[in-house]
Motif scaffolding. Sequence first.
Motif, PDB file in Angstrom:
ATOM      1  N   MET A 137      19.264  35.896  41.957  1.00  0.00           N
ATOM      2  CA  MET A 137      19.921  36.781  40.994  1.00  0.00           C
ATOM      3  C   MET A 137      20.929  35.946  40.219  1.00  0.00           C
ATOM      4  O   MET A 137      21.841  35.345  40.810  1.00  0.00           O
ATOM      5  CB  MET A 137      20.620  37.940  41.724  1.00  0.00           C
ATOM      6  N   GLY A 138      20.769  35.880  38.885  1.00  0.00           N
ATOM      7  CA  GLY A 138      21.626  34.998  38.106  1.00  0.00           C
ATOM      8  C   GLY A 138      21.915  35.497  36.719  1.00  0.00           C
ATOM      9  O   GLY A 138      21.219  36.372  36.181  1.00  0.00           O
ATOM     10  N   PHE A 139      22.939  34.917  36.101  1.00  0.00           N
ATOM     11  CA  PHE A 139      23.352  35.299  34.752  1.00  0.00           C
ATOM     12  C   PHE A 139      24.188  34.173  34.151  1.00  0.00           C
ATOM     13  O   PHE A 139      24.632  33.252  34.852  1.00  0.00           O
ATOM     14  CB  PHE A 139      24.160  36.603  34.783  1.00  0.00           C
ATOM     15  N   VAL A 140      24.410  34.265  32.853  1.00  0.00           N
ATOM     16  CA  VAL A 140      25.224  33.282  32.132  1.00  0.00           C
ATOM     17  C   VAL A 140      26.653  33.804  32.025  1.00  0.00           C
ATOM     18  O   VAL A 140      26.875  34.977  31.702  1.00  0.00           O
ATOM     19  CB  VAL A 140      24.655  33.024  30.720  1.00  0.00           C
ATOM     20  N   THR A 141      27.614  32.941  32.305  1.00  0.00           N
ATOM     21  CA  THR A 141      29.021  33.292  32.149  1.00  0.00           C
ATOM     22  C   THR A 141      29.792  32.048  31.735  1.00  0.00           C
ATOM     23  O   THR A 141      29.244  30.937  31.724  1.00  0.00           O
ATOM     24  CB  THR A 141      29.595  33.891  33.454  1.00  0.00           C
ATOM     25  N   THR A 142      31.064  32.215  31.385  1.00  0.00           N
ATOM     26  CA  THR A 142      31.887  31.103  30.918  1.00  0.00           C
ATOM     27  C   THR A 142      33.234  31.109  31.631  1.00  0.00           C
ATOM     28  O   THR A 142      33.876  32.159  31.742  1.00  0.00           O
ATOM     29  CB  THR A 142      32.120  31.184  29.394  1.00  0.00           C
ATOM     30  N   VAL A 143      33.621  29.938  32.116  1.00  0.00           N
ATOM     31  CA  VAL A 143      34.971  29.744  32.645  1.00  0.00           C
ATOM     32  C   VAL A 143      35.746  28.985  31.576  1.00  0.00           C
ATOM     33  O   VAL A 143      35.503  27.796  31.355  1.00  0.00           O
ATOM     34  CB  VAL A 143      34.958  28.952  33.962  1.00  0.00           C
ATOM     35  N   PRO A 144      36.661  29.650  30.860  1.00  0.00           N
ATOM     36  CA  PRO A 144      37.360  28.989  29.756  1.00  0.00           C
ATOM     37  C   PRO A 144      38.161  27.775  30.217  1.00  0.00           C
ATOM     38  O   PRO A 144      38.555  27.677  31.384  1.00  0.00           O
ATOM     39  CB  PRO A 144      38.290  30.092  29.211  1.00  0.00           C
ATOM     40  N   LYS A 145      38.382  26.862  29.285  1.00  0.00           N
ATOM     41  CA  LYS A 145      39.162  25.663  29.596  1.00  0.00           C
ATOM     42  C   LYS A 145      40.570  26.044  30.047  1.00  0.00           C
ATOM     43  O   LYS A 145      41.140  27.054  29.618  1.00  0.00           O
ATOM     44  CB  LYS A 145      39.235  24.749  28.374  1.00  0.00           C
ATOM     45  N   GLN A 146      41.115  25.235  30.944  1.00  0.00           N
ATOM     46  CA  GLN A 146      42.470  25.417  31.459  1.00  0.00           C
ATOM     47  C   GLN A 146      42.693  26.824  32.020  1.00  0.00           C
ATOM     48  O   GLN A 146      43.736  27.437  31.806  1.00  0.00           O
ATOM     49  CB  GLN A 146      43.494  25.130  30.352  1.00  0.00           C
ATOM     50  N   SER A 147      41.693  27.344  32.735  1.00  0.00           N
ATOM     51  CA  SER A 147      41.832  28.692  33.288  1.00  0.00           C
ATOM     52  C   SER A 147      40.991  28.827  34.550  1.00  0.00           C
ATOM     53  O   SER A 147      40.265  27.909  34.938  1.00  0.00           O
ATOM     54  CB  SER A 147      41.417  29.747  32.269  1.00  0.00           C
ATOM     55  N   SER A 148      41.103  30.003  35.168  1.00  0.00           N
ATOM     56  CA  SER A 148      40.343  30.305  36.381  1.00  0.00           C
ATOM     57  C   SER A 148      39.484  31.534  36.152  1.00  0.00           C
ATOM     58  O   SER A 148      39.729  32.322  35.226  1.00  0.00           O
ATOM     59  CB  SER A 148      41.295  30.543  37.566  1.00  0.00           C
ATOM     60  N   SER A 149      38.476  31.709  36.998  1.00  0.00           N
ATOM     61  CA  SER A 149      37.589  32.867  36.897  1.00  0.00           C
ATOM     62  C   SER A 149      37.130  33.256  38.291  1.00  0.00           C
ATOM     63  O   SER A 149      36.885  32.384  39.145  1.00  0.00           O
ATOM     64  CB  SER A 149      36.384  32.546  36.008  1.00  0.00           C
ATOM     65  N   ARG A 150      37.033  34.572  38.523  1.00  0.00           N
ATOM     66  CA  ARG A 150      36.581  35.100  39.812  1.00  0.00           C
ATOM     67  C   ARG A 150      35.308  35.919  39.604  1.00  0.00           C
ATOM     68  O   ARG A 150      35.296  36.870  38.823  1.00  0.00           O
ATOM     69  CB  ARG A 150      37.666  35.990  40.439  1.00  0.00           C
ATOM     70  N   ILE A 151      34.242  35.524  40.292  1.00  0.00           N
ATOM     71  CA  ILE A 151      32.954  36.209  40.172  1.00  0.00           C
ATOM     72  C   ILE A 151      32.586  36.785  41.532  1.00  0.00           C
ATOM     73  O   ILE A 151      32.498  36.056  42.523  1.00  0.00           O
ATOM     74  CB  ILE A 151      31.854  35.246  39.696  1.00  0.00           C
ATOM     75  N   ARG A 152      32.369  38.093  41.570  1.00  0.00           N
ATOM     76  CA  ARG A 152      31.947  38.758  42.804  1.00  0.00           C
ATOM     77  C   ARG A 152      30.569  39.373  42.593  1.00  0.00           C
ATOM     78  O   ARG A 152      30.330  40.018  41.567  1.00  0.00           O
ATOM     79  CB  ARG A 152      32.923  39.857  43.218  1.00  0.00           C
ATOM     80  N   MET A 153      29.694  39.155  43.548  1.00  0.00           N
ATOM     81  CA  MET A 153      28.387  39.802  43.543  1.00  0.00           C
ATOM     82  C   MET A 153      28.247  40.570  44.855  1.00  0.00           C
ATOM     83  O   MET A 153      28.397  39.998  45.941  1.00  0.00           O
ATOM     84  CB  MET A 153      27.262  38.778  43.380  1.00  0.00           C
TER      85      MET A 153
END
Length: 309
Positions: free
Chosen positions: A213-229
């Motif tokens: 199970m997959g998708f496209v996402t972006t983690v912007p420069k100089q930042s953090s991102s949290r992905i929950r599945m």
Amino acid sequence: LPGISQPITSSNVASLLQDKIEGDFFPGSTQKRQILSELLNKIIIAIEQSPEKQAEILRKLPELTFEKHILFSFDTKNLDKAFSAAGFSGGLIDNRINKNSINDFILVNEANIGVNKINEFVTRRITYTALLKNSEIDSDVLTEFKNSGKNDYKVYFQIAVSENSQLLKVVINGKDQEVVSAVTDPRIYERNGFKEPSGLEVFQEIKNGKKFMGFVTTVPKQSSSRIRMLYKQSFSSNRTFLNYSLDASSYSIRFVKQPGTQPFPLTIQLQADEGFRLNRKDRDNSPILFDGLVKTDREFSVPILKTKQ
């Protein structure tokens, strides 16, 4: 290298290649392939001319193989099968055969699809939580990215899980996503007037006994991102749990590390509802199965008791 004035060293190789590849990029460019090929040829020549470097590489081979920075593939079937069974091929072979066990599986995989070499500046932490219920497992995969680079990290993010898993929810930075089926037919998305569907396009397929199970996402420069599945899997359709009527059994999870990634923090924890009880005597029935840096594939097992039918 031709076109790069500075000597390339281990400390500047990523930044120099990124600047050169990005600066000269245009659609259809073969610059990236040419530069990497030239660099590899230079490295091979340097190794061939230095017995000391050859000995150093031989000393590092076991570690690099164990941590999946080097993978092997052979034309000879028996040899290829042996290396695959040892986990040295990058495949998803699962050799667990205990029929009295609930066998769980998780692989978190990412692919940089931006035209950059930002991977060096991206770190990750994965927390996997499984809730054992009377007839199913409720799973929660949390991946935390930190991008300290000067470019966005555009990534195809996917997980591979047990074949009978059903996706429940995708949450990115605390926001529930509207999940829609990914449009993968080029006859549709290359048609004039095509409009991308609103929502997060998630591609799902069953392959080699696992569900991807997959998708496209972006983690912007100089930042953090949290992905929950979040997803669930049912015992009744899980072929690996054949003796569910037994009063005592075990829970086993196999975590497969993506080849090429540096060691990263991983937490795996198991919780249970009133239908089961963890039977751990070593750590006072702690739900934590693992909490530390993961360097290679790992497998964990814990005895469980079924408290009611």
